[in-house]
Design an enzyme around this catalytic site. Structure first.
Site, PDB file in Angstrom:
ATOM      1  N   HIS A 116      11.905 -26.776 -15.924  1.00  0.00           N
ATOM      2  CA  HIS A 116      12.103 -25.504 -15.215  1.00  0.00           C
ATOM      3  C   HIS A 116      11.729 -24.323 -16.121  1.00  0.00           C
ATOM      4  O   HIS A 116      12.080 -24.309 -17.291  1.00  0.00           O
ATOM      5  CB  HIS A 116      13.583 -25.421 -14.841  1.00  0.00           C
ATOM      6  CG  HIS A 116      13.937 -24.337 -13.907  1.00  0.00           C
ATOM      7  ND1 HIS A 116      14.702 -23.264 -14.277  1.00  0.00           N
ATOM      8  CD2 HIS A 116      13.643 -24.159 -12.603  1.00  0.00           C
ATOM      9  CE1 HIS A 116      14.875 -22.468 -13.242  1.00  0.00           C
ATOM     10  NE2 HIS A 116      14.245 -22.989 -12.205  1.00  0.00           N
ATOM     11  N   SER A 140       9.139 -26.504  -7.499  1.00  0.00           N
ATOM     12  CA  SER A 140      10.593 -26.494  -7.661  1.00  0.00           C
ATOM     13  C   SER A 140      11.158 -27.658  -6.839  1.00  0.00           C
ATOM     14  O   SER A 140      10.445 -28.222  -6.007  1.00  0.00           O
ATOM     15  CB  SER A 140      11.060 -25.127  -7.177  1.00  0.00           C
ATOM     16  OG  SER A 140      12.410 -25.079  -6.971  1.00  0.00           O
ATOM     17  N   ASP A 174       7.863 -10.746  -7.140  1.00  0.00           N
ATOM     18  CA  ASP A 174       8.268 -12.078  -7.601  1.00  0.00           C
ATOM     19  C   ASP A 174       9.301 -12.637  -6.639  1.00  0.00           C
ATOM     20  O   ASP A 174      10.413 -12.125  -6.556  1.00  0.00           O
ATOM     21  CB  ASP A 174       8.878 -11.930  -9.005  1.00  0.00           C
ATOM     22  CG  ASP A 174       9.383 -13.244  -9.561  1.00  0.00           C
ATOM     23  OD1 ASP A 174       8.909 -14.308  -9.127  1.00  0.00           O
ATOM     24  OD2 ASP A 174      10.248 -13.199 -10.466  1.00  0.00           O
ATOM     25  N   MET A 175       8.926 -13.667  -5.912  1.00  0.00           N
ATOM     26  CA  MET A 175       9.871 -14.174  -4.899  1.00  0.00           C
ATOM     27  C   MET A 175       9.799 -15.680  -4.745  1.00  0.00           C
ATOM     28  O   MET A 175       8.755 -16.303  -4.927  1.00  0.00           O
ATOM     29  CB  MET A 175       9.551 -13.552  -3.541  1.00  0.00           C
ATOM     30  CG  MET A 175       8.187 -13.940  -3.013  1.00  0.00           C
ATOM     31  SD  MET A 175       8.103 -13.845  -1.217  1.00  0.00           S
ATOM     32  CE  MET A 175       6.730 -14.958  -0.879  1.00  0.00           C
ATOM     33  N   LYS A 224       5.316 -19.264   8.376  1.00  0.00           N
ATOM     34  CA  LYS A 224       4.496 -18.549   7.385  1.00  0.00           C
ATOM     35  C   LYS A 224       4.997 -18.836   5.971  1.00  0.00           C
ATOM     36  O   LYS A 224       4.209 -19.101   5.058  1.00  0.00           O
ATOM     37  CB  LYS A 224       4.504 -17.049   7.679  1.00  0.00           C
ATOM     38  CG  LYS A 224       3.914 -16.733   9.048  1.00  0.00           C
ATOM     39  CD  LYS A 224       3.938 -15.257   9.326  1.00  0.00           C
ATOM     40  CE  LYS A 224       3.505 -14.994  10.766  1.00  0.00           C
ATOM     41  NZ  LYS A 224       3.506 -13.569  11.079  1.00  0.00           N
ATOM     42  N   GLY A 306       9.568  -4.589  -7.341  1.00  0.00           N
ATOM     43  CA  GLY A 306       9.920  -4.624  -8.758  1.00  0.00           C
ATOM     44  C   GLY A 306      10.595  -3.351  -9.250  1.00  0.00           C
ATOM     45  O   GLY A 306      11.141  -3.335 -10.354  1.00  0.00           O
ATOM     46  N   GLN A 307      10.599  -2.303  -8.448  1.00  0.00           N
ATOM     47  CA  GLN A 307      11.141  -1.024  -8.930  1.00  0.00           C
ATOM     48  C   GLN A 307      12.650  -1.091  -9.133  1.00  0.00           C
ATOM     49  O   GLN A 307      13.179  -0.595 -10.132  1.00  0.00           O
ATOM     50  CB  GLN A 307      10.800   0.100  -7.944  1.00  0.00           C
ATOM     51  CG  GLN A 307      11.204   1.472  -8.450  1.00  0.00           C
ATOM     52  CD  GLN A 307      10.657   2.598  -7.582  1.00  0.00           C
ATOM     53  OE1 GLN A 307      10.304   2.390  -6.421  1.00  0.00           O
ATOM     54  NE2 GLN A 307      10.578   3.783  -8.127  1.00  0.00           N
TER      55      GLN A 307
HETATM   56  P1  NAI Z   1      14.386 -11.348  -4.562  1.00  0.00           P
HETATM   57  O1  NAI Z   1      14.644 -11.686  -3.130  1.00  0.00           O
HETATM   58  O2  NAI Z   1      15.505 -10.769  -5.336  1.00  0.00           O
HETATM   59  O3  NAI Z   1      13.158 -10.356  -4.636  1.00  0.00           O
HETATM   60  C1  NAI Z   1      11.908 -10.702  -4.095  1.00  0.00           C
HETATM   61  C2  NAI Z   1      10.936  -9.562  -4.275  1.00  0.00           C
HETATM   62  O4  NAI Z   1      11.256  -8.506  -3.375  1.00  0.00           O
HETATM   63  C3  NAI Z   1      10.952  -8.941  -5.678  1.00  0.00           C
HETATM   64  O5  NAI Z   1       9.651  -8.684  -6.090  1.00  0.00           O
HETATM   65  C4  NAI Z   1      11.716  -7.647  -5.487  1.00  0.00           C
HETATM   66  O6  NAI Z   1      11.269  -6.647  -6.404  1.00  0.00           O
HETATM   67  C5  NAI Z   1      11.332  -7.280  -4.077  1.00  0.00           C
HETATM   68  N1  NAI Z   1      12.375  -6.473  -3.446  1.00  0.00           N
HETATM   69  C6  NAI Z   1      13.660  -6.798  -3.230  1.00  0.00           C
HETATM   70  N2  NAI Z   1      14.310  -5.799  -2.620  1.00  0.00           N
HETATM   71  C7  NAI Z   1      13.416  -4.806  -2.443  1.00  0.00           C
HETATM   72  C8  NAI Z   1      13.459  -3.512  -1.856  1.00  0.00           C
HETATM   73  N3  NAI Z   1      14.575  -3.036  -1.328  1.00  0.00           N
HETATM   74  N4  NAI Z   1      12.330  -2.782  -1.865  1.00  0.00           N
HETATM   75  C9  NAI Z   1      11.201  -3.240  -2.392  1.00  0.00           C
HETATM   76  N5  NAI Z   1      11.074  -4.466  -2.957  1.00  0.00           N
HETATM   77  C10 NAI Z   1      12.169  -5.220  -2.975  1.00  0.00           C
HETATM   78  O7  NAI Z   1      13.837 -12.631  -5.356  1.00  0.00           O
HETATM   79  P2  NAI Z   1      14.107 -14.177  -5.068  1.00  0.00           P
HETATM   80  O8  NAI Z   1      13.206 -14.653  -4.001  1.00  0.00           O
HETATM   81  O9  NAI Z   1      15.562 -14.387  -4.888  1.00  0.00           O
HETATM   82  O10 NAI Z   1      13.665 -14.828  -6.466  1.00  0.00           O
HETATM   83  C11 NAI Z   1      14.478 -14.621  -7.616  1.00  0.00           C
HETATM   84  C12 NAI Z   1      13.848 -15.243  -8.818  1.00  0.00           C
HETATM   85  O11 NAI Z   1      13.884 -16.644  -8.729  1.00  0.00           O
HETATM   86  C13 NAI Z   1      12.383 -14.905  -9.089  1.00  0.00           C
HETATM   87  O12 NAI Z   1      12.307 -14.430 -10.411  1.00  0.00           O
HETATM   88  C14 NAI Z   1      11.649 -16.246  -8.973  1.00  0.00           C
HETATM   89  O13 NAI Z   1      10.543 -16.378  -9.852  1.00  0.00           O
HETATM   90  C15 NAI Z   1      12.749 -17.191  -9.349  1.00  0.00           C
HETATM   91  N6  NAI Z   1      12.535 -18.552  -8.867  1.00  0.00           N
HETATM   92  C16 NAI Z   1      12.191 -19.514  -9.786  1.00  0.00           C
HETATM   93  C17 NAI Z   1      12.044 -20.814  -9.386  1.00  0.00           C
HETATM   94  C18 NAI Z   1      11.641 -21.872 -10.376  1.00  0.00           C
HETATM   95  O14 NAI Z   1      11.675 -23.039 -10.037  1.00  0.00           O
HETATM   96  N7  NAI Z   1      11.258 -21.530 -11.574  1.00  0.00           N
HETATM   97  C19 NAI Z   1      12.248 -21.224  -7.985  1.00  0.00           C
HETATM   98  C20 NAI Z   1      12.552 -20.120  -7.120  1.00  0.00           C
HETATM   99  C21 NAI Z   1      12.712 -18.838  -7.550  1.00  0.00           C
END
Ligand code: NAI
Length: 349
Positions: A116, A140, A174-175, A224, A306-307
């Site tokens: 991971h 993952s 990043d999502m 999607k 990302g902000q």
């Molecule tokens: P999240 O749902 O917190 O955010 C997703 C994206 O939406 C981000 O780019 C964030 O900046 C943007 N965002 C969120 N709220 C916003 C708003 N109000 N306005 C504008 N943009 C907004 O992220 P999620 O999906 O929960 O992922 C969290 C982390 O988990 C990530 O860093 C991802 O790389 C990591 N991850 C890692 C895995 C692995 O196996 N290594 C597997 C799954 C996720």
């Protein structure tokens, strides 16, 4: 409790070393975890140390890996992580991809056989800091119902993107391709909090708000999101000759086994397409434009991807990071678990 970033990093590094990780790799993993906590992505921060430590102690993460890097074409390469710490392998592979893209304009580096690697924004921001655009995707554990299916096939297969703006700022998206990352369920469990409807389903395929009752996660936007996770699995699994789909290893089955996961970094050098200064100016313009869009009712401001994390990072850098008490207590203790995660069904109540 509030913990200063340097103290948190020392605690995480020490625990990873106590579990058996060599110092350089413990430092590298702690860096990626700290990045996540600083940006408010607690699902991929200090919370994960307990699990990693058990896996390291059991041999499921190679503490003495031989990393190899093989250039396979003018702009392609394969980095083999020898099942060492994924965070460290993915970071080194990104360093190589950046070097290649400087020369060839674009680089695609497959990262094979890793554990991971955490929050992918870390790796794409490495590239953005060097004036490059980057995309990174990884496999993952299978825990997501494909659209219309009643059993899990794909993982939460994340997609990350970053592009450089002016003054060291960058836009970072990043999502997970699930409505929420699995770590968010773990985070809710650690706080004994409920989860919103629509994140996950119970054993009957019905949406649940109890994080302890989660049977599988849901893809974003139905077919999607399901299509996106399929794309990620092909790019970071099938393409690299690794187990794919529901054959991808689980985080929780036999912690003494290597995970053999895949990740793919794509780096694009804007200088090969346009004037770099104009590009960065226009990324900053994009950020400003988005911030000045008229907010919808109930919103103060439109933020660019990302902000909000960047705001949190600044705040946490200055004031410290809020860490769940139990997680802090574990990090500060001498405990390395032997059977807290192994062969535990992640969906068990
Ligand atoms: P999240 O749902 O917190 O955010 C997703 C994206 O939406 C981000 O780019 C964030 O900046 C943007 N965002 C969120 N709220 C916003 C708003 N109000 N306005 C504008 N943009 C907004 O992220 P999620 O999906 O929960 O992922 C969290 C982390 O988990 C990530 O860093 C991802 O790389 C990591 N991850 C890692 C895995 C692995 O196996 N290594 C597997 C799954 C996720």
């Amino acid at each position: 409790m509030l913990v200063l970033k340097q103290d948190l990093k020392i605690l995480m590094k020490k625990k990873l070393q106590a579990a058996g990780l060599q110092e350089k790799h413990a430092e590298g993993v702690a860096d990626v975890l700290l990045h996540a906590d600083l940006r408010g992505i607690h699902s991929h921060g200090a919370m994960r140390v307990e699990y990693y430590a058990e896996r390291i102690a059991k041999g499921g993460i190679n503490v003495n890996p031989t990393f190899t890097f093989e250039k396979t074409g003018p702009s392609t390469a394969v980095f083999d992580g020898d099942n060492g710490a994924g965070h460290v392998a993915a970071k080194e592979a990104m360093d190589e991809a950046i070097k290649m893209a400087k020369e060839s304009g674009v680089a695609t580096v497959g990262v094979r056989r890793i554990s991971h690697s955490g929050s992918l924004s870390y790796f794409v921001q490495q590239a953005a800091r060097k004036n490059m655009i980057a995309i990174s995707v990884c496999q993952s554990d299978p825990m997501v119902v494909p659209f219309g299916g009643a059993e899990a096939y794909y993982g939460t297969n994340p997609i990350a993107f970053a592009a450089p703006g002016e003054d060291g700022e960058h836009i970072t998206f990043d999502m997970a391709t699930t409505v929420q990352a699995w770590g968010k369920i773990l985070h809710a469990r650690s706080k004994n909090a409920s989860i919103p409807e629509g994140w996950a389903v119970d054993e009957n395929g019905e949406t649940t708000t109890d994080p302890f009752n989660v049977h599988a996660l849901l893809p974003i936007a139905g077919p999607k999101g399901y299509g996106l996770m399929m794309m990620v699995d092909i790019l970071s699994g099938v393409l690299l000759g690794l187990p794919f789909g529901n054959k991808t290893s689980s985080m929780y089955h036999d912690l003494s086994e290597s995970r053999n996961l895949g990740q793919l970094h794509i780096v694009i050098n804007p200088e090969f397409f346009t004037d770099l200064r104009a590009f960065k100016r226009n990324i900053t313009q994009t950020m400003n434009d988005l911030n000045h869009i008229k907010p919808a009712k109930g919103y103060d401001q439109v933020s660019y991807p990302g902000q909000r994390s960047a705001w949190k990072e600044k705040k946490h850098e200055e004031n410290g990071i809020e860490i769940v008490d139990d997680i802090y207590a574990y990090l500060a203790s001498d405990v390395i678990h032997n059977n807290a995660y192994d062969d535990k069904d992640p969906f068990a109540k």
